[in-house]
Enzyme design. Structure first.
Site, PDB file in Angstrom:
ATOM      1  N   GLY A  20     102.402 121.906 -54.965  1.00  0.00           N
ATOM      2  CA  GLY A  20     101.788 123.177 -55.283  1.00  0.00           C
ATOM      3  C   GLY A  20     102.757 124.126 -55.945  1.00  0.00           C
ATOM      4  CB  CYS A  21     104.419 126.458 -56.823  1.00  0.00           C
ATOM      5  SG  CYS A  21     104.749 127.068 -55.158  1.00  0.00           S
ATOM      6  CB  ALA A  22     101.234 127.210 -61.364  1.00  0.00           C
ATOM      7  NE  ARG A  49     100.868 123.376 -60.510  1.00  0.00           N
ATOM      8  CZ  ARG A  49     101.297 122.107 -60.539  1.00  0.00           C
ATOM      9  NH1 ARG A  49     100.476 121.147 -60.948  1.00  0.00           N
ATOM     10  NH2 ARG A  49     102.519 121.793 -60.171  1.00  0.00           N
TER      11      ARG A  49
END
Length: 373
Positions: A20-22, A49
């Site tokens: 995850g995370c963008a 995300r």
């Protein structure tokens, strides 16, 4: 059962999403400025995300009228912390302008701290008595505020740039700070957060910054303790409950203190394996061997992709195994970086060039000669 980061009971079906995370970035290498509308659209298309526990942006070239002054952005939890901080600032800096940060109400953005902005410069007498250079002095003051004044946090401290972040989805944070209307910059970076090991709170959102340096990061740093112990020997204090903070301090130390280039820094924090170094030319082998031996505790292990912003450019870098996605693209003077291709195509469908950099390979976009300030 998986426990959420805030200590609450998990939602049904909630799972850890390690990728995850963008992250996203846009730079106009000609130096032409544009609002934050495009970077908001870029990060918004990667909505899934994130999970609403953090979003943020950094803009460069956004304060041309105050470009010679440090722009401090601060969170306060109340009037007492604000007064104590302003007393401290007045003793150490000349403040040429200050105001509460202009924001708009946005659904989903709650528990908002007091947010203030100051344009300031070190007092000559204090700076001369400190026996420090200007940047050392500013870093020391930022660290003292963050470590010693309860309820106050300097989250941006560079010249002609600013960080804007908080708890919420990044597209909502961008609208909250009016980045699509009030600010124009030649470069923007963005982050949508999905915290897996640390809590979601306003100070812990990305970007992390020090002076004009900013970091947005997707990944998990398994070498965090080794990196933290090393960097804290040089006066840094990692207290913000996230591994991204240590990356920011490591890069600041290597650039500002040790005077390494960005490509040399990439060879420290995302170093080649020893077996790979052995296969390189003699000059490359000599350089990379020296850097690995000189800074062994600053090798960052674990999956990561980062975008490093600074006055004059941006750098994208993956871990050496490329365990996190990252795409780069170009269209004329515009250059793009994103976790996913969709984050670029949504704002520029027709591209001159698009590619995925190899693990450990830095991609650096800078202002061209005509775009330099």
């Amino acid at each position: 059962m998986f426990k959420s980061n805030l200590g609450e009971a998990p939602f049904e079906g909630e799972v850890k999403i390690p990728s995850g995370c963008a992250v996203s970035a846009i730079i106009d290498r000609s130096g032409k400025t544009f609002t934050g509308e495009k970077i908001i659209r870029s990060i918004a298309t990667m909505h899934d995300r994130s999970n609403g526990l953090g979003g943020g942006f950094a803009g460069y070239g956004i304060y041309p009228d105050y470009k010679d002054y440090y722009a401090f952005h601060l969170f306060y939890n109340g009037f007492t912390s604000r007064k104590e901080t302003e007393d401290y600032l007045n003793k150490h800096f000349e403040i040429v302008y200050s105001s509460e940060m202009k924001t708009r109400k946005v659904k989903g953005i709650i528990n908002v701290p007091i947010i203030y902005r100051y344009f300031l410069y070190p007092l000559s007498k204090k700076l001369n008595n400190s026996l420090m250079d200007e940047e050392q002095y500013v870093v020391k003051c930022v660290n003292q505020i963050n470590a010693q004044i309860e309820g106050a946090f300097v989250f941006s401290s560079g010249k002609n740039m600013g960080i804007f972040k908080g708890v919420g989805y990044p597209e909502d944070i961008g609208k909250f700070y009016l980045l699509d209307e009030e600010y124009k910059g030649y470069a923007w970076t963005a982050h949508g957060r999905y915290p897996t090991n640390t809590p979601g709170w306003w100070g812990g959102a990305h970007p992390f910054g020090l002076l004009d340096y900013s970091i947005v990061h997707n990944g998990e740093i398994s070498s965090y303790d080794a990196n933290r112990r090393y960097i804290e020997m040089y006066g840094y204090k990692c207290s913000l409950q996230t591994d991204t903070e240590v990356i920011t301090y490591v890069i600041d130390y290597l650039i500002r203190v040790k005077k390494l280039t960005l490509r040399e820094i990439a060879k420290v924090i995302s170093a080649s394996f020893w077996s790979t170094i052995e296969e390189k030319s003699e000059d490359e082998k000599r350089e990379e061997t020296f850097l690995r031996k000189a800074f062994p505790s600053l090798l960052i292990n674990g999956p990561f992709s980062i975008i490093f912003g600074y006055n004059g450019g941006v750098m994208a870098l993956n871990d050496r195994l490329k365990l996190r996605s990252m795409v780069c693209a170009e269209k004329g003077e515009l250059a793009y970086i994103s976790s996913e291709e969709c984050g670029i195509r949504v704002i520029e469908p027709e591209l001159d060039k698009i590619y995925s950099p190899a693990g450990g390979e830095p991609v650096i976009y800078t202002l061209n000669e005509g775009g330099k300030e």
